[in-house]
Design a protein around this motif. Structure first.
Motif, PDB file in Angstrom:
ATOM      1  N   ASP A 141     -57.284  18.006  16.952  1.00 13.80           N
ATOM      2  CA  ASP A 141     -57.571  19.435  16.848  1.00 13.80           C
ATOM      3  C   ASP A 141     -58.562  19.842  17.943  1.00 13.80           C
ATOM      4  O   ASP A 141     -59.317  19.017  18.458  1.00 13.80           O
ATOM      5  N   ALA A 194     -61.327  21.376  17.803  1.00 13.29           N
ATOM      6  CA  ALA A 194     -62.748  21.164  17.488  1.00 13.29           C
ATOM      7  C   ALA A 194     -63.220  19.826  18.046  1.00 13.29           C
ATOM      8  O   ALA A 194     -64.242  19.741  18.732  1.00 13.29           O
ATOM      9  N   TYR A 205     -65.616  26.709  22.193  1.00 12.69           N
ATOM     10  CA  TYR A 205     -64.803  26.401  21.010  1.00 12.69           C
ATOM     11  C   TYR A 205     -64.707  27.631  20.107  1.00 12.69           C
ATOM     12  O   TYR A 205     -63.614  27.996  19.649  1.00 12.69           O
ATOM     13  N   GLY A 227     -64.287  22.996  11.140  1.00 14.79           N
ATOM     14  CA  GLY A 227     -64.156  22.882  12.600  1.00 14.79           C
ATOM     15  C   GLY A 227     -65.489  22.588  13.277  1.00 14.79           C
ATOM     16  O   GLY A 227     -65.598  21.616  14.044  1.00 14.79           O
TER      17      GLY A 227
END
Ligand SMILES: [Zn+2]
Length: 674
Positions: A496, A498, A586, A604
């Motif tokens: 992902d 993150a 992010y 996240g």
């Protein structure tokens, strides 16, 4: 699944396929946690404790962690390439495969190396023995330096720091065999012990080269005496970080009066150079060197240079020399019990000598193009995040902000591998490891010297493609990410955002922030060492960076041995700023999208910080840590995680850290730079 991925990427020896084996879970594995530690007490231990408990340092390594995991994977690929290319003797002469294959084969041919003994080195030792008068020293040093052998000082060509469109010759201090002047000059038990063992090591090497034990001991003392005098004249690593103080452009003729005692004109003529200007990086060192050149006797210079060429070529000579070199550099200095297998050492030497030839074979099998696309996208998002931060800074005035943003916009990006590969136009023979390595070193020196007077080559790379590292170059104002680092745990195409922003994003933010650290900020958008700050803004900046020095000075990774806040300042600023802007990027990436669902129960932002902690996790031997505390401008792994995170309000929020928690530093001592 492995084969599907391999097929879809069109790889025959896929790194992605390799990664599936090494990294069974995409992104962050909760098994790496140690939940008995509270994240707000020691995040490094919390995020990495599980991994640290289940991993240890292999006997042939000084450190094992995020970098080494990846390096091991890359090296397995390089080993396979080298085994396959070296097994075949029918490659076209001059092809990449012939060059790297024959170089590797020559290094693996231990029988030939043993049979030849010291004879390949004999012409060099004879040349040194020809020194009968210290007046002949300039010509002799020029000859050795032209062959890539060291002694006394270093001369090389690079961009002129104040005229980045031109090359300039740089004279730099050198001449010592221990990793830092402190080892010669400090009186603590560890330094005294290493000094004593170094002298024994010098004697053993001289003995292997034919001296009687008694003579070798006497000569080792002569070497120590001369190296100690050079160490006394050397600048400290903190002083070396000051780009203004190390910039001292001179006309060659000036050296005769500024650093008398050594015939500089004679030296440069013997090197085939007639340039008018050069940079004297540490003037006081060269004054001292001039005195040593005329005061030290010819026999002492001969002994010193004999030692230096033996030390520099130990790994090209019979096993006894390489083993003795490892006994000191591996065991004593780094605490590593075992030497790497020969195949790995020769592979590392091939990467070092023929990096762009081996690199071309590496990227053919190990660089998925989509990694480049995604990382380029992250780089631009992180650039945007820093631009937003600069625009909104309350401590920087409009004039300086304009210049900072101009510089940020001008940073160019090198990613994966160079557009133009270096060529290696010298003979590579299957049965001559010593000769191959010496020709490679001499070729590299000549290629460097040839740059004088030529236009700057902005496409040049300083890393080989498989290298696990990244860099910012202040005179080019560019950032470089070799193919080698764009893999798990730094970058994982299946993870992902993150985790990727926390890991490779943190590294990207770190490199970009180097353009604005205490040293990088002294260079402008064109890469010139030229002030673009107002005086008030510079003061405001320095009051913040002083807090960084104090924070890291307080860390004590070994009892009695602290982090050097001034030596590591540039890297720590880059870590603190890099983490901040990677997190901002992010968050920007989530705008207009639904908040991602937690994975394994973690949000996240929490996973972002797991990504950050993962890349710096490591075990390190105490000797190696002590060595790095003296010489490495980077802080140790634990401090690279806990240092920046404990300054970051976004981290406190993600894990609910409150006042009084170790990982939440008081606002008054927190350096809020970017
Ligand atoms: Zn750095």
């Amino acid at each position: 699944m492995v084969s599907t991925l391999r097929a879809s990427l069109g790889l025959c020896l896929g790194l992605a396929a390799f990664s599936l084996v090494a990294q069974p879970r995409p992104g962050f594995d909760p098994a790496n946690l140690d939940t008995s530690v509270k994240p707000c007490d020691d995040f490094y231990a919390y995020a990495n404790g599980g991994w640290l408990k289940t991993h240890s340092i292999p006997a042939d390594k000084a450190r094992y962690g995020g970098f080494e995991e990846l390096i091991d994977g890359n090296r397995a690929i390089l080993q396979k390439i080298l085994r396959e290319t070296s097994a075949k003797t029918t490659w076209t002469k001059g092809s990449l495969e012939q060059k790297v294959g024959d170089f590797y084969a020559s290094g693996m041919d231990e029988a030939t190396i043993e049979r030849r003994g010291l004879s390949p080195l004999k012409p060099i030792l004879d040349t040194i023995d020809g020194l009968k008068d210290a007046k002949q020293l300039p010509a002799l040093l020029a000859k050795l330096h032209n062959q890539g052998l060291s002694g006394g000082f270093v001369f090389y060509v690079r961009q002129d720091a104040k005229a980045s469109t031109h090359y300039l010759g740089y004279l730099n201090q050198g001449g010592t065999g221990l990793p830092d002047r402190d080892y010669y000059l400090k009186d603590d038990a560890r330094s005294r012990d290493i000094r004593a063992k170094y002298e024994v090591h010098i004697a053993k090497m001289l003995e292997l080269a034919g001296d009687s034990p008694e003579l070798a001991r006497v000569r080792a003392k002569l070497v120590m005496d001369l190296e100690t005098r050079m160490a006394q004249a050397q600048w400290t690593r903190v002083e070396l970080r000051n780009p203004q103080k190390t910039y001292n452009k001179r006309a060659l003729d000036q050296l005769a009066t500024e650093a008398p005692g050594f015939d500089w004109n004679g030296y440069f003529t013997a090197r085939g150079l007639k340039q008018a200007d050069l940079n004297l990086s540490q003037p006081s060192f060269f004054q001292a060197f001039g005195r040593l050149a005329s005061e030290v006797t010819a026999p002492q210079w001969r002994t010193y240079l004999r030692w230096h060429v033996l030390s520099a070529t130990a790994n090209l000579l019979p096993k006894a020399f390489g083993d003795e070199a490892f006994a000191f550099h591996g065991k004593v200095l780094n605490g590593t019990p075992e030497q790497e297998p020969r195949a790995k050492r020769i592979e590392a030497a091939t990467d070092g000598m023929l990096g762009d030839a081996l690199g071309q074979l590496y990227v053919k099998v190990a660089f998925p193009p989509e990694a480049k696309v995604r990382v380029l996208d992250m780089i631009e998002n992180i650039r945007v995040a820093l631009r937003e931060r600069i625009t909104n800074l309350d401590w920087m005035g409009a004039e300086t902000k304009l210049q900072a943003i101009k510089k940020l916009n001008a940073i160019t990006v090198k990613i994966g591998y160079p557009d133009k590969w270096k060529t290696y136009a010298f003979d590579l023979k299957r049965d001559d490891y010593f000769g191959n390595a010496r020709r490679a070193a001499a070729f590299r020196i000549q290629e460097n010297l040839k740059k004088l007077g030529k236009p700057i080559d902005r496409t040049e790379w300083n890393w080989s493609a498989p290298t696990v590292n990244a860099s910012y170059n202040p005179t080019m104002n560019d950032i470089t990410f070799p193919a080698g680092i764009l893999q798990p745990p730094f970058f994982d195409a299946r993870a992902d955002d993150a985790v990727n922003y926390g890991a490779i994003g943190f590294v990207i933010g770190h490199e970009i922030t180097h353009g604005f650290d205490d040293s990088g900020s002294q260079y402008d958008a064109e890469g010139n060492l030229k002030n673009w700050w107002t005086e008030a803004d510079k003061k405001a900046y320095e009051s913040r960076t002083d807090l960084v020095v104090k924070q890291y000075d307080a860390y004590e990774p070994i009892k009695g041995e602290h982090v050097n806040g001034k030596l590591t300042l540039g890297e720590n600023i880059a870590d603190i700023g890099g983490l901040k802007i990677a997190f901002a990027a992010y968050q920007n990436s989530l705008k207009g999208k639904p908040v991602p669902a937690p994975i394994d129960g973690f949000t996240g932002p929490q996973r972002f910080f797991f990504g950050a902690a993962t890349v710096w996790r490591n075990h390190i031997r105490e000797a190696a840590l002590s060595l790095r505390l003296k010489t490495d401008p980077h802080s140790p792994g634990r401090e690279r995680v806990n240092g920046p995170l404990s300054n970051l309000p976004e981290f406190y929020e993600a894990f609910g850290c409150t006042d009084g928690d170790v990982m939440k530093r008081d606002a008054k001592v927190r350096p809020a730079i970017w």
